[in-house]
Design an enzyme around this catalytic site. Sequence first.
Site, PDB file in Angstrom:
ATOM      1  N   THR A 154       0.896  -1.363  -0.100  1.00  0.00           N
ATOM      2  CA  THR A 154      -0.089  -0.010   0.141  1.00  0.00           C
ATOM      3  C   THR A 154       0.809   1.180   0.102  1.00  0.00           C
ATOM      4  OG1 THR A 154      -1.777   0.975   1.193  1.00  0.00           O
ATOM      5  CG2 THR A 154      -0.203  -0.058   2.673  1.00  0.00           C
ATOM      6  N   CYS A 173       1.204   4.478  -8.816  1.00  0.00           N
ATOM      7  CA  CYS A 173       1.197   2.845  -8.334  1.00  0.00           C
ATOM      8  C   CYS A 173      -0.090   2.294  -8.422  1.00  0.00           C
ATOM      9  CB  CYS A 173       1.686   3.193  -7.147  1.00  0.00           C
ATOM     10  SG  CYS A 173       1.698   1.448  -6.154  1.00  0.00           S
ATOM     11  N   GLY A 217       0.714   4.284  10.786  1.00  0.00           N
ATOM     12  CA  GLY A 217       0.277   3.885   9.576  1.00  0.00           C
ATOM     13  C   GLY A 217       0.889   2.602   9.282  1.00  0.00           C
ATOM     14  N   LYS A 248      -5.975   2.177   6.963  1.00  0.00           N
ATOM     15  CA  LYS A 248      -4.572   1.701   7.323  1.00  0.00           C
ATOM     16  C   LYS A 248      -3.906   2.716   8.388  1.00  0.00           C
ATOM     17  CE  LYS A 248      -4.550  -0.474   2.897  1.00  0.00           C
ATOM     18  NZ  LYS A 248      -4.184  -0.214   1.736  1.00  0.00           N
ATOM     19  N   SER A 250       4.229   0.018  -1.192  1.00  0.00           N
ATOM     20  CA  SER A 250       4.680  -0.024  -2.788  1.00  0.00           C
ATOM     21  C   SER A 250       4.569   1.053  -3.600  1.00  0.00           C
ATOM     22  CB  SER A 250       3.398  -1.072  -3.602  1.00  0.00           C
ATOM     23  OG  SER A 250       2.155  -0.469  -3.334  1.00  0.00           O
TER      24      SER A 250
END
Length: 185
Positions: free
Chosen positions: A12, A171, A58, A44, A137
């Site tokens: 994420t 992304c 986070g 998250k 990511s």
Amino acid sequence: MADDKFPGWHGTTIVGVRKGGEVVIAGDGQVSLGQTVIKGTARKVRRISPGGHDVVCGFAGSTADAFTLLERLEAKLEASPGQLAKASVELAKDWRMDKYLRNLEAMLIVTDGADLFVITGAGDVLEPEHDVAAIGSGGNFALAAARALSETDQSAEQVARRALEIAAEICVYTNGNMTVEKISK
């Protein structure tokens, strides 16, 4: 995570920005398995208050692993109220040395409004050099955007939001559904 353990797993994007006396952590909401979006509205980024002291966290990586780490961090903070650096180092030491924890696949960005740390399973507790941290990511995209935007007159929240938007545009494992938590000391 290695393909032989869980093929197709991806992370994420979480970004933390310290500027103007406040710290903001923002995260996207996408949960992916391979090329499939499983959920687009995951949360998250969380605020915890062990011992009455607010901490914003986070996480990127496996959700179950991240929740295990958050519980451990909360316990460390209850043992050392208001001492985020000490609790983070203790968590990183446990994470590195414990046979069970060593296999957890997640990373954390944590802040109490004063300190900002990235905690990894390699035993690292890193404080960013330029008051910007990013994981996941899309972390490098968000990091680059936030570092550039930090030099403008935008607030920490504006920088974090725009950096996450930019990461989501680049992304494929990051979306634009944001959770944003702000804290100051």
